[in-house]
Design an enzyme around this catalytic site. Structure first.
Site, PDB file in Angstrom:
ATOM      1  N   GLU A 102      13.155 -34.194 -52.849  1.00  0.00           N
ATOM      2  CA  GLU A 102      14.360 -33.369 -52.732  1.00  0.00           C
ATOM      3  C   GLU A 102      13.982 -31.904 -52.534  1.00  0.00           C
ATOM      4  O   GLU A 102      13.003 -31.429 -53.108  1.00  0.00           O
ATOM      5  CB  GLU A 102      15.179 -33.544 -54.018  1.00  0.00           C
ATOM      6  CG  GLU A 102      16.558 -32.938 -53.976  1.00  0.00           C
ATOM      7  CD  GLU A 102      17.362 -33.262 -55.253  1.00  0.00           C
ATOM      8  OE1 GLU A 102      17.340 -34.406 -55.734  1.00  0.00           O
ATOM      9  OE2 GLU A 102      18.013 -32.327 -55.759  1.00  0.00           O
ATOM     10  N   ASP A 104      16.022 -28.236 -52.733  1.00  0.00           N
ATOM     11  CA  ASP A 104      17.325 -27.734 -53.190  1.00  0.00           C
ATOM     12  C   ASP A 104      17.552 -26.260 -52.947  1.00  0.00           C
ATOM     13  O   ASP A 104      16.687 -25.444 -53.225  1.00  0.00           O
ATOM     14  CB  ASP A 104      17.438 -27.890 -54.719  1.00  0.00           C
ATOM     15  CG  ASP A 104      17.550 -29.318 -55.165  1.00  0.00           C
ATOM     16  OD1 ASP A 104      18.024 -30.142 -54.375  1.00  0.00           O
ATOM     17  OD2 ASP A 104      17.177 -29.599 -56.317  1.00  0.00           O
ATOM     18  N   GLU A 106      20.702 -24.087 -54.465  1.00  0.00           N
ATOM     19  CA  GLU A 106      21.931 -24.148 -55.264  1.00  0.00           C
ATOM     20  C   GLU A 106      22.372 -22.726 -55.583  1.00  0.00           C
ATOM     21  O   GLU A 106      21.570 -21.924 -56.059  1.00  0.00           O
ATOM     22  CB  GLU A 106      21.680 -24.910 -56.571  1.00  0.00           C
ATOM     23  CG  GLU A 106      21.177 -26.318 -56.327  1.00  0.00           C
ATOM     24  CD  GLU A 106      21.109 -27.154 -57.603  1.00  0.00           C
ATOM     25  OE1 GLU A 106      21.250 -28.374 -57.498  1.00  0.00           O
ATOM     26  OE2 GLU A 106      20.926 -26.571 -58.690  1.00  0.00           O
ATOM     27  N   HIS A 119      19.250 -20.734 -56.691  1.00  0.00           N
ATOM     28  CA  HIS A 119      18.317 -21.547 -57.447  1.00  0.00           C
ATOM     29  C   HIS A 119      17.654 -22.500 -56.459  1.00  0.00           C
ATOM     30  O   HIS A 119      18.345 -23.209 -55.733  1.00  0.00           O
ATOM     31  CB  HIS A 119      19.156 -22.288 -58.500  1.00  0.00           C
ATOM     32  CG  HIS A 119      18.441 -23.298 -59.307  1.00  0.00           C
ATOM     33  ND1 HIS A 119      17.975 -23.041 -60.568  1.00  0.00           N
ATOM     34  CD2 HIS A 119      18.136 -24.581 -59.043  1.00  0.00           C
ATOM     35  CE1 HIS A 119      17.402 -24.137 -61.054  1.00  0.00           C
ATOM     36  NE2 HIS A 119      17.484 -25.084 -60.159  1.00  0.00           N
TER      37      HIS A 119
END
Ligand SMILES: *[C@@H]1O[C@H](CO)[C@@H](O)[C@H](O)[C@H]1NC(C)=O
Length: 279
Positions: A102, A104, A106, A119
């Protein structure tokens, strides 16, 4: 259909395909709103998605295709005013499994006038805990800004307005797993993170401001299947990139897992970086 007509028809299909590849992808075609019971909507013939969060539910979309490596761009305009507790995301993930990969991005909302936090995290073979957080040098709720992920066999690069803020190198040589065999889908979501998001959950979501809405537009994926050149596939880190990465780290990084002694025994990839003084 006569043969000639059929040829012209095929040719224009091909032409249309290459135009699509060169310009923005279409949300209608490439993604589905998969969550939120009507809280996610596609507008403008597929160029714009809005995702909404209220007290009952958030919402989200995901790409119909999976990609093994690629360049992923989207423009986002985040929840304005008091957005504390809301989390708006743009991320890549392989199918759920204990060994999933993954990447990310965020966006953690904040009280009116306080900075949003971006984030970032990278999971490989199911292991994450590689958070780096940055504050943004602009108000991400006023206008659309471009957020991008380049993922190739050598590295993952995260960009904000085409400025690289984070790179995660393939460090398999020193025993750090890299994301390189599980294809990933693209996701966008908005959800309530009041237990966690704003100052570790100290600031709760103010539901009197709900529903909260974030917008995504100009979604673009360049993958192994795209026509034309694939500069992202061999994208390295130039001197200019290195300067930007240093700039982001010095001026906008607010959390780095590599230096958090309370949470982690230092990771091999962190050691390496300090030793080589590259970042
Ligand atoms: C919110 O703003 C404060 C400063 O007002 C800052 O310390 C904090 O990191 C910001 N972000 C989050 C997610 O709380």
């Amino acid at each position: 259909m006569g043969n000639g007509v059929a040829v012209i028809f095929l040719f224009s299909l091909l032409l249309a395909r290459s135009f699509l590849a060169a310009s923005a992808d279409n949300f209608n075609q490439d993604v589905g709103v998969t969550w939120g019971d009507g809280r996610g909507q596609i507008f403008n013939g597929g160029n714009l998605i809005s995702l909404t969060l209220d007290k009952i539910s958030g919402s989200g979309f995901q790409s119909k295709n999976e990609y093994l490596f690629g360049r992923f761009d989207v423009q986002m305009k985040l929840v304005p005013r008091n957005s504390a507790g809301t989390v708006t995301t743009f991320y890549l993930s392989s199918d759920p499994s204990p060994t999933h990969d993954e990447i990310d991005l965020e966006f953690l909302g904040n009280l009116s006038g306080s900075p949003y936090t971006v984030h970032t995290n990278v999971y490989t073979q199911g292991k994450g805990n590689r958070e780096q957080e940055f504050d943004l040098w602009f108000d991400p709720t006023k206008d659309f800004h471009t957020y991008s992920i380049i993922w190739n066999p050598q590295r993952i690069i995260i960009y904000v307005d085409y400025i690289p803020i984070r790179v995660f190198e393939n460090e398999e040589a020193i025993g750090v797993p890299f994301a390189k065999s599980q294809p990933m889908r693209v996701y966008g979501t908005i959800w309530d993170g009041e237990q966690w998001a704003t100052r570790g959950g100290q600031v709760k979501t103010d539901w009197s401001g709900a529903p909260f809405t974030a917008y995504y537009r100009n979604f673009n994926v360049q993958s192994a299947n795209s026509v034309g050149n694939k500069p992202w596939l061999t994208r390295g880190i130039t001197t200019k990139d290195r300067n930007w990465l240093r700039w982001a780290k010095r001026n906008h990084m607010i959390y780095n897992y590599c230096t958090d002694r309370n949470r982690h025994t230092p990771r091999p990839e962190c050691h390496r970086r300090r030793k080589s003084r590259s970042l």
